[in-house]
Design a protein around this motif. Structure first.
Motif, short mmCIF file in Angstrom:
data_model
loop_
_atom_site.label_atom_id
_atom_site.label_comp_id
_atom_site.label_asym_id
_atom_site.label_seq_id
_atom_site.Cartn_x
_atom_site.Cartn_y
_atom_site.Cartn_z
N ASP A 54 0.83 -1.21 0.00
CA ASP A 54 0.00 0.00 0.00
C ASP A 54 0.86 1.26 0.00
OD1 ASP A 54 -2.86 -0.64 0.02
OD2 ASP A 54 -2.41 -1.74 1.84
N LEU A 55 1.92 1.28 0.82
CA LEU A 55 2.81 2.44 0.84
C LEU A 55 3.51 2.61 -0.50
CD1 LEU A 55 4.41 2.14 4.41
CD2 LEU A 55 2.71 3.81 3.62
N ALA A 56 3.97 1.49 -1.07
CA ALA A 56 4.64 1.57 -2.37
C ALA A 56 3.67 2.06 -3.44
CB ALA A 56 5.20 0.19 -2.74
N ALA A 57 2.40 1.61 -3.37
CA ALA A 57 1.41 2.04 -4.37
C ALA A 57 1.19 3.54 -4.31
CB ALA A 57 0.10 1.30 -4.15
N ARG A 82 -3.53 -7.18 -7.28
CA ARG A 82 -4.80 -6.82 -6.65
C ARG A 82 -4.69 -5.51 -5.88
NH1 ARG A 82 -9.27 -9.52 -5.88
NH2 ARG A 82 -8.27 -11.48 -6.51
N THR A 83 -3.61 -5.36 -5.11
CA THR A 83 -3.45 -4.14 -4.31
C THR A 83 -3.22 -2.93 -5.21
OG1 THR A 83 -2.53 -5.43 -2.48
CG2 THR A 83 -2.12 -3.05 -2.47
N LEU A 84 -2.38 -3.08 -6.21
CA LEU A 84 -2.10 -1.96 -7.10
C LEU A 84 -3.34 -1.49 -7.85
CD1 LEU A 84 1.34 -3.08 -8.60
CD2 LEU A 84 0.95 -1.39 -6.80
N LEU A 91 -4.49 2.67 -10.06
CA LEU A 91 -3.40 2.33 -10.98
C LEU A 91 -3.87 1.30 -12.01
CD1 LEU A 91 -0.48 2.02 -8.40
CD2 LEU A 91 -0.87 3.90 -10.01
N GLU A 92 -3.60 1.58 -13.25
CA GLU A 92 -3.79 0.60 -14.31
C GLU A 92 -2.43 -0.03 -14.59
OE1 GLU A 92 -6.50 -0.49 -15.72
OE2 GLU A 92 -7.79 0.86 -14.55
N VAL A 93 -2.37 -1.34 -14.64
CA VAL A 93 -1.08 -2.01 -14.76
C VAL A 93 -1.07 -2.95 -15.95
CG1 VAL A 93 -0.73 -1.88 -12.26
CG2 VAL A 93 -1.73 -3.93 -13.25
#
Length: 408
Positions: A54-57, A82-84, A91-93
């Motif tokens: 979550d912090l990285a996102a 899932r988290t991103l 965020l679209e990945v």
């Protein structure tokens, strides 16, 4: 917001052309320490240690440029994708997949895994992961610090299983070890690791199976007649008290056994309740003081292809050595057994009484314990439809207790 976010799965094999191209253009790379040491990462790229996703996102969302997130195995399978993609990050990945660590673990073990259950074990979910291992023949456990092979084995004390422990898959330090569960806690295991836990009951899928995970089973319906659980020369009439299909259906409905639960069935009798709770995917401990009832319960579980751990002993004394329950059926023993069950604080309890006086005594035992109690008078009449005459009548008081959200 980042111009582009690419998630790359890494299974230890050389990076694909697509992965190398994404890395070469990256201005920020997030991953574990061994990912950030890869030579393909550009020297000028910002590096973010991937602890809290979550912090990285949030950091990735603020970055202007091309971002790469590196993750072990398949990042879309219990992974960072899932988290991103969660709405709060927006965020679209793009994903460059790799072989999942679960698939790799089963490949190293030389085992099929279409019939396996797959769980993630964290310290907060460890007990439920262990209950899945109790209930199913083959389980892959994605472990974490504090919820690794040793912790799994310790909570499975007294339950025999085979562990296949796969450490640091895809690296030069990869190691695969096969041990019985009673030996696992004697060792120190390296992270990351995947554990295959096998041996709980019969295989659950046959050649040509069509359904991954737990097979849907061949028996249709619930609350089957008690005679359906008769094995060999055993007579189901011996176990009719408190075991009518209507009562069993009501008990199951109020307990709601589910995967990850541990069910106590105290006074298993014919084994009908224990088997049906296991058919819902729950782990079941069936207790009875009658050796013949224990044999009957074990035979019924085998006939229906489910795992039930049968314990011969008399409640309440035998309860002291049992693992913590989520829901409990008290099939006999009265107030003394019910009080011992309440002391273990399961989420839900059901029991029954043949008379109003017995029902009042049971309700009194539950008063002031932090449980919300309901009592229902159940009456069922089986009819002979050839002559429309009464064949059998059952009248019983059903008591159900649900632990209050504010109770300890």
């Amino acid at each position: 917001m980042a111009d582009r976010v690419t998630v790359i799965g890494w299974d230890g094999s050389p990076l694909t052309r697509a992965a190398t191209a994404a890395l070469s253009a990256a201005t920020l790379v997030a991953g574990a320490a061994h990912h950030l040491a890869l030579p393909e990462i550009p020297g000028g790229a910002e590096r973010v240690r991937l602890g809290s996703v979550d912090l990285a996102a949030r950091r990735i969302a603020r970055h202007r440029g091309s971002v790469v997130v590196l993750a072990d195995g398949d990042p879309g399978f219990f992974g960072v994708v899932r988290t991103l993609r969660a709405p709060e990050h927006g965020l679209e990945v793009e994903v460059v997949p790799a072989v999942s660590s679960v698939a790799t673990a089963f490949a190293r073990a030389g085992m099929p895994w279409d019939d396996a259950q797959i769980v993630v074990a964290h310290p907060r979910t460890l007990r439920r992961a262990v209950n899945i291992c109790r209930a199913h023949h083959k389980v892959a456990v994605l472990t974490s610090p504090g919820a690794g092979p040793a912790e799994l084995a310790l909570l499975l004390e007294g339950v025999h299983r085979t562990f296949v422990i796969c450490e640091e898959l895809g690296t030069e330090r990869e190691r695969v070890t096969v041990l019985t569960s009673d030996k696992v806690a004697d060792h120190t295991w390296r992270d990351p690791n995947v554990v295959i836990v096998a041996g709980g009951g019969p295989e659950t899928s046959a050649t040509g199976g069509w359904f991954a995970g737990r097979a849907p089973g061949t028996v249709r319906g619930w609350a089957l007649p008690t005679r359906e659980y008769a094995t060999g020369d055993a007579s189901p009439e011996r176990y009719v008290e408190g075991e009518s299909p209507g009562l069993r259906a009501a008990q199951l409905a109020r307990l709601g056994p589910r995967a990850g639960d541990l069910v106590w069935d105290l006074g298993s009798g014919s084994g009908a309740f224990a088997v049906e709770a296991a058919r819902f995917g729950a782990a079941v401990l069936a207790v009875d003081s009658d050796p013949e009832a224990c044999e009957r319960t074990a035979a019924a579980a085998g006939a229906f292809g489910v795992t039930v751990d049968v314990v011969h002993g008399r409640a309440p004394h035998v309860l002291e050595r049992l693992s913590e329950p989520d829901v409990v059926r008290v099939g006999g023993g009265g107030v003394q057994v019910l009080a011992a069950v309440v002391d273990r604080r399961p989420e839900r309890i059901v029991t029954h009484a043949a008379t109003r006086d017995q029902a009042e005594a049971l309700v009194a035992a539950l008063s002031g314990t932090g449980y919300q109690v309901e009592c229902t008078l159940l009456q069922s009449v089986e009819l002979d439809t050839d002559v429309w005459a009464e064949r059998e009548r059952s009248v019983v008081f059903l008591l159900s207790a649900r632990r209050s959200e504010h109770a300890p």
